[in-house]
Write a protein that holds these residues in place. Structure first.
Motif, PDB file in Angstrom:
ATOM      1  N   ALA A 115       1.060  -1.207   0.125  1.00 43.40           N
ATOM      2  CA  ALA A 115      -0.199  -0.287  -0.114  1.00 43.40           C
ATOM      3  C   ALA A 115       0.849   1.015   0.260  1.00 43.40           C
ATOM      4  O   ALA A 115       2.205   0.826   0.124  1.00 43.40           O
ATOM      5  N   ARG A 116       0.849   2.529  -0.493  1.00 45.05           N
ATOM      6  CA  ARG A 116       0.762   3.911  -0.373  1.00 45.05           C
ATOM      7  C   ARG A 116       1.665   3.962   0.424  1.00 45.05           C
ATOM      8  O   ARG A 116       2.262   4.709   0.901  1.00 45.05           O
ATOM      9  N   LYS A 141      -0.557  -5.005   2.626  1.00 46.32           N
ATOM     10  CA  LYS A 141      -2.050  -4.527   2.089  1.00 46.32           C
ATOM     11  C   LYS A 141      -2.762  -5.042   2.334  1.00 46.32           C
ATOM     12  O   LYS A 141      -3.343  -6.066   2.050  1.00 46.32           O
ATOM     13  N   GLU A 181      -8.276  -3.322   3.828  1.00 43.74           N
ATOM     14  CA  GLU A 181      -8.977  -1.833   3.622  1.00 43.74           C
ATOM     15  C   GLU A 181      -8.151  -1.605   2.526  1.00 43.74           C
ATOM     16  O   GLU A 181      -9.032  -0.272   1.835  1.00 43.74           O
ATOM     17  N   LYS A 182      -7.093  -2.579   1.895  1.00 47.40           N
ATOM     18  CA  LYS A 182      -6.519  -1.302   1.168  1.00 47.40           C
ATOM     19  C   LYS A 182      -5.930  -2.245   0.200  1.00 47.40           C
ATOM     20  O   LYS A 182      -6.042  -1.394  -1.330  1.00 47.40           O
ATOM     21  N   TRP A 183      -6.917  -3.104  -0.008  1.00 51.80           N
ATOM     22  CA  TRP A 183      -6.865  -3.381  -1.768  1.00 51.80           C
ATOM     23  C   TRP A 183      -7.333  -2.656  -2.809  1.00 51.80           C
ATOM     24  O   TRP A 183      -6.682  -2.868  -4.290  1.00 51.80           O
ATOM     25  N   ASN A 184      -8.536  -1.960  -2.682  1.00 53.48           N
ATOM     26  CA  ASN A 184      -9.162  -1.660  -3.992  1.00 53.48           C
ATOM     27  C   ASN A 184      -7.936   0.361  -3.718  1.00 53.48           C
ATOM     28  O   ASN A 184      -8.179   1.157  -4.546  1.00 53.48           O
ATOM     29  N   GLU A 185      -7.147   0.861  -3.458  1.00 52.47           N
ATOM     30  CA  GLU A 185      -6.271   1.503  -3.459  1.00 52.47           C
ATOM     31  C   GLU A 185      -6.119   2.069  -4.356  1.00 52.47           C
ATOM     32  O   GLU A 185      -5.861   3.067  -4.794  1.00 52.47           O
ATOM     33  N   SER A 186      -5.850   1.432  -5.241  1.00 57.33           N
ATOM     34  CA  SER A 186      -4.759   1.251  -6.676  1.00 57.33           C
ATOM     35  C   SER A 186      -5.870   1.846  -7.099  1.00 57.33           C
ATOM     36  O   SER A 186      -6.165   2.492  -8.454  1.00 57.33           O
ATOM     37  N   GLU A 213      -7.909   5.126  -6.728  1.00 56.72           N
ATOM     38  CA  GLU A 213      -6.548   6.671  -6.820  1.00 56.72           C
ATOM     39  C   GLU A 213      -7.115   6.748  -8.275  1.00 56.72           C
ATOM     40  O   GLU A 213      -6.726   8.192  -9.097  1.00 56.72           O
TER      41      GLU A 213
END
Length: 289
Positions: free
Chosen positions: A157-158, A242, A245-250, A253
């Motif tokens: 994740a970022r 990752k 809760e951050k699976w769809n972060e990319s 964005e």
């Protein structure tokens, strides 16, 4: 359909593809594939390049401090499916040499770009595992004409907990007892049911140090956008770098540029844990580019 639903539709599609057997999508599919290894030179750089297969180019970049032989299984599946798999060893790994101090991510991306340009076979898909995805993004940013798309393989994740950075360094430190390193590998890279000992070897200390230098000298914003190319985000379903809760972060964005596939039963190592699922996802995505 929401982002999580989108992930699982894609994941179910990949499971169906896997059940059908290997995907033969490339234009030069062949049952017999020869692997070659040579030194590619430019300026004061020597790149140890492993190559196999014929067809559209797929360049594979390993995780931080690892050598590109991590991709042996993946490459051996991609090449017969009709792709040319290129695996440049990072500076400081294998027989690759070049400046290791005072470098930036742009320097590592230039190494990759030179390997692609030398093939004279059109733009490549670059698949970067963990740290390798940063180099893939940088290459797409600086050399857009050479990059068709990039695959983020177990991309962190970022932002992620600093304690995981220590786990990576402990895993790579051959001076530590194997049991201590295995504990680190199981915490950061492998699920309990998978054999973490396969990563006790394959570390390149010089590459690990150089990659740290390059990352520290480069702002994340310089490479993160990856130009404008399409991206496939392969997310291990139990990756501490990752979490769910951050699976769809990319995708949140970058929107439609990104396709997300969740790979079941995998942690951050991903490649030795689920090579077949990785190959199926990449081949299916390339077919849609």
């Amino acid at each position: 359909m929401g982002p999580i639903g989108y992930n699982y539709v894609l994941m179910r599609s990949m499971v169906a593809l896997a059940a059908m057997g290997p995907v033969m999508a490339g234009p030069a599919a062949s049952a017999e594939v020869t692997r070659s290894r040579e030194i590619v030179r430019y300026d004061n750089i020597e790149i140890d390049l492993i190559a196999e297969g014929r067809g559209p180019l797929i360049v594979m970049l390993p995780s931080r401090g690892r050598d590109s032989e991590d991709f042996d299984d993946v490459a051996s599946r991609l090449a017969p499916a009709g792709y040319r798999a290129l695996r440049p060893q990072p500076r400081g790994a294998g027989r690759s040499t070049g400046p290791l101090e005072g470098i930036r991510m742009q320097d590592l991306a230039r190494d990759v770009a030179h390997v692609i340009a030398r093939e004279n076979a059109g733009p490549a898909v670059i698949a970067g595992h963990a740290y390798g995805n940063w180099v893939a993004r940088m290459t797409a940013t600086d050399h857009p004409a050479l990059v068709r798309g990039i695959v983020l393989m177990a991309a962190a994740a970022r932002t992620f907990p600093d304690e995981l950075r220590a786990v990576v360094q402990q895993s790579a430190d051959a001076s530590l007892p194997d049991e201590q390193r295995l504990t680190a590998l199981r915490k950061g890279f492998f699920l309990p049911a998978h054999d973490a000992s396969v990563w006790l070897r394959g570390w390149a200390p010089a590459a690990n140090k150089a990659q740290g230098v390059a990352a520290s000298a480069t702002k994340q914003a310089e490479y993160w956008q990856a130009g404008t190319v399409p991206m496939l985000d392969l997310v291990p379903d139990r990756d501490p770098f990752k979490p769910k809760e951050k699976w769809n972060e990319s995708r949140a964005e970058f929107g439609e540029r990104v396709s997300v596939v969740v790979i079941p039963n995998a942690s951050h190592a991903l490649i030795p844990e689920q090579p077949g699922a990785v190959v199926d996802a990449i081949v299916a995505w390339i077919a849609k580019l």
